[in-house]
Write a protein that holds these residues in place. Structure first.
Motif, short mmCIF file in Angstrom:
data_model
loop_
_atom_site.label_atom_id
_atom_site.label_comp_id
_atom_site.label_asym_id
_atom_site.label_seq_id
_atom_site.Cartn_x
_atom_site.Cartn_y
_atom_site.Cartn_z
N VAL A 185 0.86 -1.19 0.00
CA VAL A 185 0.00 0.00 0.00
C VAL A 185 0.89 1.23 0.00
CG1 VAL A 185 -1.82 1.26 1.19
CG2 VAL A 185 -1.78 -1.24 1.29
N ASN A 186 0.77 2.03 -1.04
CA ASN A 186 1.53 3.28 -1.13
C ASN A 186 0.62 4.45 -0.78
OD1 ASN A 186 3.94 2.04 -2.00
ND2 ASN A 186 3.22 2.01 -4.11
N ILE A 187 1.07 5.27 0.15
CA ILE A 187 0.30 6.45 0.53
C ILE A 187 0.73 7.61 -0.36
CG2 ILE A 187 -0.35 8.02 2.37
CD1 ILE A 187 -1.23 5.12 2.83
N GLY A 188 -0.14 7.93 -1.32
CA GLY A 188 0.14 9.02 -2.23
C GLY A 188 -0.53 10.29 -1.75
N SER A 189 -1.16 10.99 -2.68
CA SER A 189 -1.82 12.25 -2.36
C SER A 189 -2.67 12.64 -3.55
CB SER A 189 -0.79 13.34 -2.08
OG SER A 189 -1.38 14.63 -2.08
N THR A 190 -3.77 13.35 -3.29
CA THR A 190 -4.49 13.91 -4.43
C THR A 190 -3.59 14.89 -5.19
OG1 THR A 190 -5.46 15.57 -2.92
CG2 THR A 190 -6.81 13.64 -3.47
N GLY A 191 -2.54 15.34 -4.53
CA GLY A 191 -1.55 16.19 -5.19
C GLY A 191 -0.75 15.45 -6.25
N GLY A 192 -0.98 14.14 -6.38
CA GLY A 192 -0.38 13.38 -7.46
C GLY A 192 -1.28 13.30 -8.68
N ARG A 193 -2.43 14.00 -8.61
CA ARG A 193 -3.37 13.98 -9.74
C ARG A 193 -3.68 15.37 -10.28
NH1 ARG A 193 -7.84 9.27 -8.98
NH2 ARG A 193 -6.84 8.01 -7.37
N PHE A 194 -3.17 16.40 -9.62
CA PHE A 194 -3.33 17.76 -10.13
C PHE A 194 -2.14 18.58 -9.64
CE2 PHE A 194 -5.24 17.94 -5.92
CZ PHE A 194 -4.73 19.13 -5.41
N THR A 195 -1.98 19.76 -10.21
CA THR A 195 -0.90 20.63 -9.76
C THR A 195 -1.45 22.00 -9.40
OG1 THR A 195 -0.43 21.37 -12.01
CG2 THR A 195 0.84 19.50 -11.18
N SER A 196 -0.75 22.65 -8.50
CA SER A 196 -1.09 24.02 -8.12
C SER A 196 0.21 24.76 -7.83
CB SER A 196 -2.01 24.03 -6.88
OG SER A 196 -1.38 23.39 -5.79
N PRO A 197 0.24 26.06 -8.06
CA PRO A 197 1.47 26.81 -7.85
C PRO A 197 1.84 26.88 -6.37
CG PRO A 197 -0.37 28.28 -8.32
CD PRO A 197 -0.86 26.90 -8.54
N VAL A 212 5.29 17.00 -8.26
CA VAL A 212 6.11 16.22 -9.18
C VAL A 212 6.45 14.86 -8.56
CG1 VAL A 212 8.39 16.10 -10.25
CG2 VAL A 212 7.07 18.19 -10.41
N SER A 213 6.83 14.85 -7.29
CA SER A 213 7.20 13.58 -6.65
C SER A 213 5.99 12.67 -6.47
CB SER A 213 7.88 13.84 -5.30
OG SER A 213 6.97 14.34 -4.34
N LYS A 214 4.83 13.25 -6.16
CA LYS A 214 3.64 12.42 -5.97
C LYS A 214 3.11 11.89 -7.30
CE LYS A 214 3.21 12.26 -1.52
NZ LYS A 214 3.32 10.96 -0.80
N TYR A 215 3.28 12.65 -8.38
CA TYR A 215 2.97 12.11 -9.70
C TYR A 215 3.85 10.89 -9.97
CZ TYR A 215 -0.30 15.41 -11.92
OH TYR A 215 -1.41 16.13 -12.30
N GLY A 216 5.11 10.97 -9.56
CA GLY A 216 6.01 9.84 -9.75
C GLY A 216 5.55 8.60 -9.00
N LEU A 217 5.05 8.80 -7.77
CA LEU A 217 4.55 7.66 -7.00
C LEU A 217 3.31 7.05 -7.65
CD1 LEU A 217 4.85 5.89 -4.49
CD2 LEU A 217 3.47 7.57 -3.23
N GLU A 218 2.47 7.89 -8.25
CA GLU A 218 1.30 7.37 -8.98
C GLU A 218 1.75 6.41 -10.08
OE1 GLU A 218 -2.23 8.51 -8.89
OE2 GLU A 218 -1.73 9.40 -6.95
N ALA A 219 2.69 6.85 -10.90
CA ALA A 219 3.18 6.03 -12.01
C ALA A 219 3.83 4.75 -11.49
CB ALA A 219 4.17 6.82 -12.86
N LEU A 220 4.63 4.88 -10.45
CA LEU A 220 5.28 3.71 -9.86
C LEU A 220 4.24 2.68 -9.41
CD1 LEU A 220 7.61 2.14 -8.46
CD2 LEU A 220 7.26 3.63 -6.48
#
Length: 277
Positions: free
Chosen positions: A130-142, A149-157
């Motif tokens: 079980v990997n604990i990601g974030s909704t921040g891995g599905r959208f970006t905000s300034p 960027v790192s959470k998007y990487g965990l999504e792909a992994l």
């Protein structure tokens, strides 16, 4: 047959990791709760956990711990990759060493731990990561680009690893919480910061701090760590869990909005939070 199932939880000295370790222990797992905070580890040890100091970016230490668990307890049945930390600031000013550390913790660390436990899981043809990601891995905000960027990487992994391991009976699940209310996060957001007058991003940072703090005080925006931990247990018990889950109503709403809006509309909305008042 193993007398007791074994769980390995990273980031277990606080937040989601700590809450998950307690939930797993309550379900009769032998829990190896690992982290870097000595006093928190002492407290976990006094509560019956196999609490160990571990930096998830330390490859030899990870290998040594998993070898010990394999030898003494027959292997890891549940791996929860929960270690992580936030990093905010304009991307132009992000220290590259901080970005590397973020990637090592959020992406390389979970893969390294997975690689360590997977030979045993494959041999037994069972196990869950079980990997604990974030909704921040599905959208970006300034203002938090490095974290996104790192959470998007965990999504792909997570999604790639899941597909590769399905033939071996090993399940990989990604859990994406919305903002999680923890002592660490609240302390960071409530900290008063000052920015140099010649900092070109000074005003942007002040507005970001104000917007982030306001969000934490908005009812329904954040969830507590135990809410996520309960969801982890639901996934662990499921026979055929989905590839990934969102935890928190605000997270569902944000992802839905991001899906329905054009990129330009989404950009306007995220920037509007940072407009001068």
């Amino acid at each position: 047959m193993k007398p007791q199932p074994v769980a390995l939880v990273t980031g277990a000295t606080s937040g989601i990791g700590e809450a998950t370790a307690h939930r797993l222990q309550a379900q009769n797992y032998l829990v190896f709760a690992v982290g870097r905070n000595p006093s928190a580890l002492d407290a976990l040890r006094s509560q019956g956990f196999q609490a160990r100091t571990l930096d998830v970016t330390d490859e030899p230490a990870v290998t040594e711990l998993v070898d010990e668990i394999n030898t003494d307890h027959g292997g890891v049945d549940v791996l929860v990759n929960s270690a992580g930390f936030p990093l905010r600031g304009p991307l132009e000013q992000v220290a590259l060493n901080d970005l590397r550390s973020l990637f090592e913790t959020h992406v390389v660390g979970p893969l390294q731990l997975s690689q360590a436990v997977l030979p045993g899981m494959r041999a037994r043809r069972t196990g869950i990561i079980v990997n604990i990601g974030s909704t921040g891995g599905r959208f970006t905000s300034p203002g938090a680009g490095a974290y996104h960027v790192s959470k998007y990487g965990l999504e792909a992994l997570s999604l790639a690893l899941r597909a590769e391991l399905m033939p071996f009976g090993v399940r990989v699940v990604l859990i994406d919480p919305t903002g999680v209310r923890t002592r660490f996060v609240e302390a960071q957001l409530e900290e008063t910061r000052s920015y140099a007058n010649d900092d070109p991003y000074g005003e942007f940072k002040r507005r970001y701090d104000e917007a982030a703090l306001a969000l934490t005080k908005t009812p329904g925006v954040m969830v507590d760590a135990d809410t996520v931990a309960r969801f982890v247990m639901r996934v662990v018990k499921a026979k055929n869990p989905k590839p990934r889950y969102i935890v928190g109503l605000s997270g569902h709403a944000t992802i839905l909005a991001q899906t329905l809006l054009t990129d330009r509309m989404w950009e306007r909305i995220t920037l509007s939070r940072l407009a001068p008042r």
